[in-house]
Motif scaffolding. Structure first.
Motif, PDB file in Angstrom:
ATOM      1  N   PHE A  28      12.863  10.357   3.218  1.00  0.00           N
ATOM      2  CA  PHE A  28      11.951  10.193   4.348  1.00  0.00           C
ATOM      3  C   PHE A  28      10.726  11.087   4.168  1.00  0.00           C
ATOM      4  CE2 PHE A  28      15.873   8.527   5.865  1.00  0.00           C
ATOM      5  CZ  PHE A  28      15.491   7.458   6.649  1.00  0.00           C
ATOM      6  N   PHE A  29       9.633  10.681   4.815  1.00  0.00           N
ATOM      7  CA  PHE A  29       8.358  11.350   4.618  1.00  0.00           C
ATOM      8  C   PHE A  29       7.643  11.552   5.946  1.00  0.00           C
ATOM      9  CE2 PHE A  29       9.498   8.838   1.020  1.00  0.00           C
ATOM     10  CZ  PHE A  29       9.227   9.639  -0.065  1.00  0.00           C
ATOM     11  N   HIS A  30       6.827  12.596   5.993  1.00  0.00           N
ATOM     12  CA  HIS A  30       5.932  12.826   7.125  1.00  0.00           C
ATOM     13  C   HIS A  30       4.663  12.037   6.824  1.00  0.00           C
ATOM     14  CE1 HIS A  30       4.120  15.476  10.317  1.00  0.00           C
ATOM     15  NE2 HIS A  30       3.067  14.915   9.780  1.00  0.00           N
ATOM     16  N   LEU A  31       4.316  11.118   7.713  1.00  0.00           N
ATOM     17  CA  LEU A  31       3.145  10.275   7.519  1.00  0.00           C
ATOM     18  C   LEU A  31       1.909  10.956   8.082  1.00  0.00           C
ATOM     19  CD1 LEU A  31       1.894   7.485   6.786  1.00  0.00           C
ATOM     20  CD2 LEU A  31       2.408   6.806   9.133  1.00  0.00           C
ATOM     21  N   LYS A  32       0.867  10.998   7.281  1.00  0.00           N
ATOM     22  CA  LYS A  32      -0.413  11.514   7.738  1.00  0.00           C
ATOM     23  C   LYS A  32      -1.478  10.500   7.381  1.00  0.00           C
ATOM     24  CE  LYS A  32       0.572  16.374   7.656  1.00  0.00           C
ATOM     25  NZ  LYS A  32       0.066  17.703   7.316  1.00  0.00           N
ATOM     26  N   CYS A  33      -2.365  10.242   8.326  1.00  0.00           N
ATOM     27  CA  CYS A  33      -3.485   9.332   8.081  1.00  0.00           C
ATOM     28  C   CYS A  33      -4.702  10.156   7.697  1.00  0.00           C
ATOM     29  CB  CYS A  33      -3.781   8.499   9.318  1.00  0.00           C
ATOM     30  SG  CYS A  33      -2.542   7.243   9.647  1.00  0.00           S
ATOM     31  N   SER A  83      -5.209   7.667  16.206  1.00  0.00           N
ATOM     32  CA  SER A  83      -6.262   7.743  17.213  1.00  0.00           C
ATOM     33  C   SER A  83      -6.947   9.100  17.130  1.00  0.00           C
ATOM     34  CB  SER A  83      -5.673   7.533  18.610  1.00  0.00           C
ATOM     35  OG  SER A  83      -4.719   8.533  18.908  1.00  0.00           O
ATOM     36  N   ASP A  84      -8.172   9.145  17.600  1.00  0.00           N
ATOM     37  CA  ASP A  84      -8.949  10.379  17.563  1.00  0.00           C
ATOM     38  C   ASP A  84      -8.525  11.382  18.625  1.00  0.00           C
ATOM     39  OD1 ASP A  84      -9.894   8.833  19.662  1.00  0.00           O
ATOM     40  OD2 ASP A  84     -11.978   9.447  19.396  1.00  0.00           O
ATOM     41  N   LEU A  97      -0.370   5.980  16.379  1.00  0.00           N
ATOM     42  CA  LEU A  97      -0.439   5.341  15.074  1.00  0.00           C
ATOM     43  C   LEU A  97      -0.869   3.905  15.328  1.00  0.00           C
ATOM     44  CD1 LEU A  97       0.024   5.308  12.014  1.00  0.00           C
ATOM     45  CD2 LEU A  97       2.410   4.707  12.478  1.00  0.00           C
ATOM     46  N   ILE A  98      -2.005   3.531  14.788  1.00  0.00           N
ATOM     47  CA  ILE A  98      -2.587   2.218  15.031  1.00  0.00           C
ATOM     48  C   ILE A  98      -2.457   1.394  13.754  1.00  0.00           C
ATOM     49  CG2 ILE A  98      -4.688   0.993  15.659  1.00  0.00           C
ATOM     50  CD1 ILE A  98      -5.555   3.626  17.076  1.00  0.00           C
ATOM     51  N   ALA A  99      -1.983   0.162  13.900  1.00  0.00           N
ATOM     52  CA  ALA A  99      -1.749  -0.708  12.750  1.00  0.00           C
ATOM     53  C   ALA A  99      -2.620  -1.954  12.832  1.00  0.00           C
ATOM     54  CB  ALA A  99      -0.279  -1.109  12.708  1.00  0.00           C
ATOM     55  N   GLY A 100      -3.157  -2.356  11.694  1.00  0.00           N
ATOM     56  CA  GLY A 100      -3.906  -3.602  11.604  1.00  0.00           C
ATOM     57  C   GLY A 100      -2.949  -4.796  11.584  1.00  0.00           C
ATOM     58  N   GLU A 101      -3.499  -5.981  11.803  1.00  0.00           N
ATOM     59  CA  GLU A 101      -2.671  -7.198  11.899  1.00  0.00           C
ATOM     60  C   GLU A 101      -1.832  -7.439  10.657  1.00  0.00           C
ATOM     61  OE1 GLU A 101      -5.031 -10.587  13.064  1.00  0.00           O
ATOM     62  OE2 GLU A 101      -6.176  -9.354  14.456  1.00  0.00           O
ATOM     63  N   TYR A 118       4.064   2.384  17.122  1.00  0.00           N
ATOM     64  CA  TYR A 118       2.712   2.090  16.666  1.00  0.00           C
ATOM     65  C   TYR A 118       2.098   1.088  17.638  1.00  0.00           C
ATOM     66  CZ  TYR A 118       4.602  -2.303  14.905  1.00  0.00           C
ATOM     67  OH  TYR A 118       5.221  -3.520  14.814  1.00  0.00           O
ATOM     68  N   GLU A 119       0.789   1.009  17.619  1.00  0.00           N
ATOM     69  CA  GLU A 119       0.077   0.046  18.454  1.00  0.00           C
ATOM     70  C   GLU A 119      -0.700  -0.877  17.538  1.00  0.00           C
ATOM     71  OE1 GLU A 119       0.348  -0.430  21.665  1.00  0.00           O
ATOM     72  OE2 GLU A 119       1.716   1.258  21.849  1.00  0.00           O
ATOM     73  N   ALA A 120      -0.613  -2.166  17.793  1.00  0.00           N
ATOM     74  CA  ALA A 120      -1.280  -3.149  16.961  1.00  0.00           C
ATOM     75  C   ALA A 120      -2.666  -3.467  17.500  1.00  0.00           C
ATOM     76  CB  ALA A 120      -0.454  -4.419  16.868  1.00  0.00           C
TER      77      ALA A 120
END
Length: 123
Positions: A28-33, A83-84, A97-101, A118-120
């Motif tokens: 498992f990993f810590h996700l960073k954008c 998000s900012d 965490l925002i995801a594209g389509e 996440y939010e789409a």
């Protein structure tokens, strides 16, 4: 995030996401954008209260019906971003965490479980 999530989105080539290993759980990993996206809080109906004078952030951020980006053209359909601003209150606040389509479709197609937070875009 899981090893499966990481391999599914390996095509992003570290340009949008960074996966930092977790010592205690090697699969498992810590996700960073890499770069946050600006949200249009007024259009979203987001409440922001108790602005901190020291850091210029709001201590309480809550609510929205749909994600509305300040600059919609900047978001990749195949990617992710944070998000900012942080949603929640005090120590419980975290970015969305925002995801594209296309990214949402891959999560569903590859049957990646445990990614409920996440939010789409365009949902």
């Amino acid at each position: 995030m899981s090893k499966k999530f990481k391999s599914t989105f390996a095509y992003l080539d570290d340009r949008l996401l960074r996966f930092e290993p977790l010592r205690s759980t090697p699969d498992f990993f810590h996700l960073k954008c890499r770069s946050p996206v600006s949200l249009d809080h007024e259009a979203m109906g987001t409440e922001r209260k108790r602005r901190c004078k020291a850091c210029d952030r709001y201590r309480d951020v809550a609510g929205f019906k749909q994600i509305v980006l300040s600059r919609p053209g900047e978001f990749p359909a195949d990617g992710f971003a944070f998000s900012d601003c942080y949603f929640g209150s005090n120590n419980e606040a975290a970015p969305l965490l925002i995801a594209g389509e296309q990214a949402v479709a891959l999560i569903k197609d590859d049957r990646i479980r445990g990614v409920a937070s996440y939010e789409a875009i365009g949902a």
